[in-house]
Design an enzyme around this catalytic site. Structure first.
Site, PDB file in Angstrom:
ATOM      1  N   GLU A 133      -9.620  24.127 -53.834  1.00  0.00           N
ATOM      2  CA  GLU A 133     -10.142  24.122 -55.192  1.00  0.00           C
ATOM      3  C   GLU A 133      -9.169  23.430 -56.138  1.00  0.00           C
ATOM      4  O   GLU A 133      -7.954  23.461 -55.931  1.00  0.00           O
ATOM      5  CB  GLU A 133     -10.400  25.560 -55.666  1.00  0.00           C
ATOM      6  CG  GLU A 133     -11.553  26.194 -54.913  1.00  0.00           C
ATOM      7  CD  GLU A 133     -11.840  27.636 -55.289  1.00  0.00           C
ATOM      8  OE1 GLU A 133     -13.025  27.983 -55.341  1.00  0.00           O
ATOM      9  OE2 GLU A 133     -10.899  28.415 -55.519  1.00  0.00           O
ATOM     10  N   CYS A 162      -5.039  21.311 -62.459  1.00  0.00           N
ATOM     11  CA  CYS A 162      -4.324  22.205 -61.548  1.00  0.00           C
ATOM     12  C   CYS A 162      -4.808  21.878 -60.142  1.00  0.00           C
ATOM     13  O   CYS A 162      -5.997  22.005 -59.853  1.00  0.00           O
ATOM     14  CB  CYS A 162      -4.635  23.658 -61.925  1.00  0.00           C
ATOM     15  SG  CYS A 162      -3.850  24.848 -60.831  1.00  0.00           S
ATOM     16  N   CYS A 195      -2.749  29.222 -47.892  1.00  0.00           N
ATOM     17  CA  CYS A 195      -1.313  29.301 -48.169  1.00  0.00           C
ATOM     18  C   CYS A 195      -0.696  30.266 -47.173  1.00  0.00           C
ATOM     19  O   CYS A 195      -1.308  31.274 -46.817  1.00  0.00           O
ATOM     20  CB  CYS A 195      -1.081  29.813 -49.598  1.00  0.00           C
ATOM     21  SG  CYS A 195       0.671  29.845 -50.078  1.00  0.00           S
ATOM     22  N   CYS A 216       1.774  36.261 -50.534  1.00  0.00           N
ATOM     23  CA  CYS A 216       2.040  37.135 -51.680  1.00  0.00           C
ATOM     24  C   CYS A 216       0.836  38.074 -51.856  1.00  0.00           C
ATOM     25  O   CYS A 216      -0.306  37.606 -51.932  1.00  0.00           O
ATOM     26  CB  CYS A 216       2.275  36.303 -52.939  1.00  0.00           C
ATOM     27  SG  CYS A 216       3.632  35.118 -52.747  1.00  0.00           S
ATOM     28  N   CYS A 225      -2.006  37.633 -54.650  1.00  0.00           N
ATOM     29  CA  CYS A 225      -2.632  36.315 -54.807  1.00  0.00           C
ATOM     30  C   CYS A 225      -3.757  36.154 -53.792  1.00  0.00           C
ATOM     31  O   CYS A 225      -3.560  36.366 -52.598  1.00  0.00           O
ATOM     32  CB  CYS A 225      -1.587  35.220 -54.599  1.00  0.00           C
ATOM     33  SG  CYS A 225      -2.268  33.546 -54.667  1.00  0.00           S
ATOM     34  N   GLY A 247      -1.903  26.876 -52.208  1.00  0.00           N
ATOM     35  CA  GLY A 247      -0.839  26.365 -51.358  1.00  0.00           C
ATOM     36  C   GLY A 247       0.539  26.445 -51.968  1.00  0.00           C
ATOM     37  O   GLY A 247       0.709  26.665 -53.166  1.00  0.00           O
ATOM     38  N   GLU A 248       1.531  26.280 -51.104  1.00  0.00           N
ATOM     39  CA  GLU A 248       2.928  26.232 -51.524  1.00  0.00           C
ATOM     40  C   GLU A 248       3.354  24.764 -51.445  1.00  0.00           C
ATOM     41  O   GLU A 248       3.554  24.222 -50.345  1.00  0.00           O
ATOM     42  CB  GLU A 248       3.770  27.119 -50.599  1.00  0.00           C
ATOM     43  CG  GLU A 248       5.270  26.913 -50.696  1.00  0.00           C
ATOM     44  CD  GLU A 248       5.833  26.964 -52.123  1.00  0.00           C
ATOM     45  OE1 GLU A 248       5.390  27.799 -52.937  1.00  0.00           O
ATOM     46  OE2 GLU A 248       6.714  26.136 -52.424  1.00  0.00           O
ATOM     47  N   SER A 290       5.272  23.937 -58.722  1.00  0.00           N
ATOM     48  CA  SER A 290       5.553  25.374 -58.710  1.00  0.00           C
ATOM     49  C   SER A 290       5.854  25.832 -57.293  1.00  0.00           C
ATOM     50  O   SER A 290       5.200  25.404 -56.345  1.00  0.00           O
ATOM     51  CB  SER A 290       4.331  26.129 -59.251  1.00  0.00           C
ATOM     52  OG  SER A 290       4.606  27.501 -59.371  1.00  0.00           O
ATOM     53  N   SER A 309       8.188  30.842 -59.062  1.00  0.00           N
ATOM     54  CA  SER A 309       7.410  32.077 -59.153  1.00  0.00           C
ATOM     55  C   SER A 309       8.326  33.240 -58.795  1.00  0.00           C
ATOM     56  O   SER A 309       8.501  33.577 -57.625  1.00  0.00           O
ATOM     57  CB  SER A 309       6.212  32.004 -58.211  1.00  0.00           C
ATOM     58  OG  SER A 309       5.343  30.990 -58.651  1.00  0.00           O
ATOM     59  N   LEU A 310       8.918  33.853 -59.811  1.00  0.00           N
ATOM     60  CA  LEU A 310       9.938  34.875 -59.553  1.00  0.00           C
ATOM     61  C   LEU A 310       9.300  36.264 -59.409  1.00  0.00           C
ATOM     62  O   LEU A 310       9.479  36.937 -58.410  1.00  0.00           O
ATOM     63  CB  LEU A 310      10.989  34.854 -60.671  1.00  0.00           C
ATOM     64  CG  LEU A 310      12.306  35.500 -60.287  1.00  0.00           C
ATOM     65  CD1 LEU A 310      13.028  34.712 -59.200  1.00  0.00           C
ATOM     66  CD2 LEU A 310      13.230  35.653 -61.504  1.00  0.00           C
ATOM     67  N   ASN A 319      -4.113  38.390 -62.930  1.00  0.00           N
ATOM     68  CA  ASN A 319      -5.553  38.156 -62.813  1.00  0.00           C
ATOM     69  C   ASN A 319      -6.085  38.958 -61.639  1.00  0.00           C
ATOM     70  O   ASN A 319      -5.426  39.058 -60.602  1.00  0.00           O
ATOM     71  CB  ASN A 319      -5.820  36.661 -62.599  1.00  0.00           C
ATOM     72  CG  ASN A 319      -5.462  35.843 -63.828  1.00  0.00           C
ATOM     73  OD1 ASN A 319      -5.939  36.129 -64.921  1.00  0.00           O
ATOM     74  ND2 ASN A 319      -4.596  34.854 -63.658  1.00  0.00           N
ATOM     75  N   CYS A 322      -4.842  31.684 -62.334  1.00  0.00           N
ATOM     76  CA  CYS A 322      -3.716  31.802 -61.399  1.00  0.00           C
ATOM     77  C   CYS A 322      -3.989  32.883 -60.365  1.00  0.00           C
ATOM     78  O   CYS A 322      -4.307  34.018 -60.703  1.00  0.00           O
ATOM     79  CB  CYS A 322      -2.438  32.178 -62.138  1.00  0.00           C
ATOM     80  SG  CYS A 322      -2.026  31.086 -63.473  1.00  0.00           S
TER      81      CYS A 322
END
Ligand code: SAH
Length: 382
Positions: A122, A135, A142, A146, A149, A197-198, A231, A254-255, A330, A373
């Site tokens: 997407e 974006c 991914c 996490c 997510c 994705g990363e 990111s 992304s902490l 979100n 996000c």
């Protein structure tokens, strides 16, 4: 020709039948080669091999990066007889729009794309009064897992090619140029690698995509490097590599937690590279590029939004070239977590500010269409 004649014996059919472009499958399980995968010299070489004059590479590149088209019938400066062959060699279709969802009066649009192999990704276009941000996804799925997510829950399908990444931006640019996004004709001003994705786990394709997006037409698309954000969950060696690329892109980290104990659970790769190592890599990035690093922090109610964590984060970041982007969590399917209470969010902002750390709270654009996000799950169901 007799209609009763068996099809296979028809000489027109018995010859090797070229598959239509849409059906063409790459032999080695990779997306078809596209001009955005190659630099201009590479595009010239492909055309020379086909016996075409090398300057056609510039013409094709201008069509793609300057006019956002890959349709042979729109390339009136090319000889009619060779249009299809040229486009077939360097502009194969890569992504097919499967579904479009929009909100905010059409100024936020999420597109579900299907790759050559059926992989789904997407992208989201967000138009603001002063800019348009695309974006983009860098992987189908991914592998970073996490737990808050939606993309991370699905696992990794595959890396996207450079051209598949670039194609998402070109598609947005085409819509904007055609005036199909409310607000009049426009351009893509910003690109954020914050879709599925990363990005740094697909390093080579992502860095080449950044170059294609930011090199001037006809080499690339001519977007400013400073308007591109990559990111990452914090893949330390890849951050170091990126710092050495001589690119002026913004790094976002992304902490989500200032302490290893919590971050180990929220961002599992933290078990490999700890908060201190990730931040050290971020500061090296600021030193190498002069660019302010963006620290992403999804505020999760009663999980990472305590005042003491705001202070801990403030101490880690004080005096650094960094700013914090707070993202109200979100909702994602199956997650028990939710966004922080307004009072907790306000206090978090206040404490960071009191450490002298610049803070913004990200808007929740696209929430209604699962385009915000962490919500990109690329499911084919309507
Ligand atoms: N893998 C990269 C690129 C994705 S960017 C990275 O993690 O940085 C997407 C951003 O949204 C990341 O900062 C991610 O942590 C954050 N995010 C993920 N799920 C979210 C959710 N449910 N609510 C708010 N932000 C979320």
């Amino acid at each position: 020709m007799s209609p009763a004649r068996p099809l296979a014996r028809d000489p027109a059919v018995a010859r090797p039948v070229p598959l239509t472009l849409a059906e063409r499958r790459p032999k080695n399980g990779r997306p078809p080669r596209h001009l955005a995968d190659l630099d201009l010299a590479g595009r010239r070489a492909v055309l020379a091999d086909l016996g075409e004059p090398p300057f056609r590479a510039v013409q094709l590149s201008r069509h793609y990066f300057g006019r956002y088209t890959q349709r042979p019938d729109e390339m009136s400066d090319l000889p009619r007889a060779s249009r299809a062959a040229l486009a077939g060699a360097l502009l194969p279709p890569l992504l097919t729009a499967e579904r479009e969802l929009s909100c905010d009066g059409g100024t936020t649009r999420k597109t579900l794309w299907r790759g050559y192999d059926g992989a789904l990704v997407e992208s989201v276009l967000m138009r603001y009064p002063d800019r348009v941000t695309m974006c983009v996804s860098s992987q189908a799925g991914c592998g970073m897992a996490c737990p808050f997510c939606a993309t991370g829950q699905a696992g990794l399908t595959r890396n996207l090619s450079t051209a598949e990444i670039v194609a998402q931006v070109v598609a947005g640019a085409r819509l904007l140029a055609a005036g199909e996004v409310p607000g009049g004709p426009g351009r893509v001003s910003n690109v954020v690698f914050m879709g599925m994705g990363e990005p740094l786990a697909n390093y080579a394709s992502v860095v080449t995509a950044v170059r294609r997006l930011t090199d001037p037409v006809p080499e690339g698309m001519g977007i400013s490097q400073r308007s591109v954000t990559v990111s990452t969950v914090g893949l330390v060696p890849a951050i170091a590599r990126l710092a050495a690329e001589d690119l002026s892109v913004t790094l976002a980290v992304s902490l989500h937690a200032p302490d290893d104990e919590l971050r180990d659970t929220l961002v599992p790769v933290n078990r490999r590279w700890k908060v201190a190592e990730v931040l050290a890599a971020a500061w090296d990035y600021t030193a190498a590029t002069g660019r302010r690093v963006s620290i992403e922090y999804a505020l999760i109610r009663d999980v990472n939004d305590q005042a003491w964590r705001a202070d801990a984060l403030g101490s880690l970041l004080a005096g650094r070239l960094a700013h914090v982007n707070l993202i109200p969590l979100n909702p994602t399917p199956g997650s028990k977590w939710t966004a922080s209470r307004p009072a907790a969010q306000r206090e978090f902002v206040r404490r960071l500010t009191s450490h002298g750390v610049p803070v913004t709270v990200r808007d929740t654009r696209g929430r209604e269409i699962d385009g915000a996000c962490g919500q990109l799950a690329a499911s084919a169901r309507p």
